[in-house]
Design a protein around this motif. Sequence first.
Motif, short mmCIF file in Angstrom:
data_model
loop_
_atom_site.label_atom_id
_atom_site.label_comp_id
_atom_site.label_asym_id
_atom_site.label_seq_id
_atom_site.Cartn_x
_atom_site.Cartn_y
_atom_site.Cartn_z
N SER A 13 0.83 -1.21 0.00
CA SER A 13 0.00 0.00 0.00
C SER A 13 0.86 1.26 0.00
O SER A 13 0.54 2.24 -0.67
CB SER A 13 -0.95 0.01 1.19
N ARG A 14 1.95 1.24 0.71
CA ARG A 14 2.83 2.42 0.78
C ARG A 14 3.63 2.59 -0.50
O ARG A 14 3.88 3.71 -0.96
CB ARG A 14 3.72 2.32 2.00
N ALA A 19 4.19 5.42 -5.76
CA ALA A 19 4.05 5.32 -7.21
C ALA A 19 2.99 6.28 -7.73
O ALA A 19 3.18 6.92 -8.77
CB ALA A 19 3.71 3.88 -7.61
N MET A 20 1.87 6.41 -7.02
CA MET A 20 0.82 7.35 -7.43
C MET A 20 1.34 8.78 -7.42
O MET A 20 1.05 9.56 -8.33
CB MET A 20 -0.39 7.22 -6.52
N GLU A 66 -4.17 -2.41 -9.82
CA GLU A 66 -2.90 -2.15 -10.50
C GLU A 66 -1.76 -2.10 -9.49
O GLU A 66 -1.85 -1.45 -8.47
CB GLU A 66 -2.94 -0.83 -11.28
N ASP A 67 -0.69 -2.82 -9.79
CA ASP A 67 0.44 -2.93 -8.90
C ASP A 67 1.31 -1.68 -8.97
O ASP A 67 1.31 -0.97 -9.98
CB ASP A 67 1.26 -4.16 -9.30
N PHE A 68 2.07 -1.44 -7.92
CA PHE A 68 2.95 -0.28 -7.87
C PHE A 68 3.97 -0.29 -8.99
O PHE A 68 4.36 0.76 -9.50
CB PHE A 68 3.64 -0.18 -6.50
N THR A 69 4.38 -1.49 -9.43
CA THR A 69 5.36 -1.54 -10.52
C THR A 69 4.78 -0.97 -11.82
O THR A 69 5.46 -0.25 -12.54
CB THR A 69 5.89 -2.97 -10.75
N GLY A 70 3.52 -1.27 -12.08
CA GLY A 70 2.86 -0.73 -13.26
C GLY A 70 2.73 0.78 -13.19
O GLY A 70 2.91 1.49 -14.19
#
Length: 126
Positions: A13-14, A19-20, A66-70
Amino acid sequence: MKLGIIVGTNERSRLTYAAMNSVISSSMGDEVFVFLTMDSVRAFTKNPEVKDSDVSSKTMVEKKDEDFTGLFKKAKKSGKVKIYACSYASKLFNYSKADYNDLVDEIAGITTFMMDVEGGQVISVW
């Protein structure tokens, strides 16, 4: 403007929050410098170790969000995002550049990161 994001956790989550911020700031034309330190470097290896111990992280996995890597990949497409793996944390976990995934631009120290962000805003995600 410049934005520096110091990330010290491998909690999903962090990482997604960081990433966001990268996606939003880079899409607004800002330069973004991400400094991965301590446990966060573990999430950016070719065999990532990501924790899903909080409710948000578990829900993201359940919903196949959507994953942080994406999100970081989207941010990096802007050409305005640079991701550093901390040299100290890399030594701590015995990682070389070859151990990291393609999101990591280089292994660097906090001094390099702070010089790049000079005059900008810095946020921390722990």
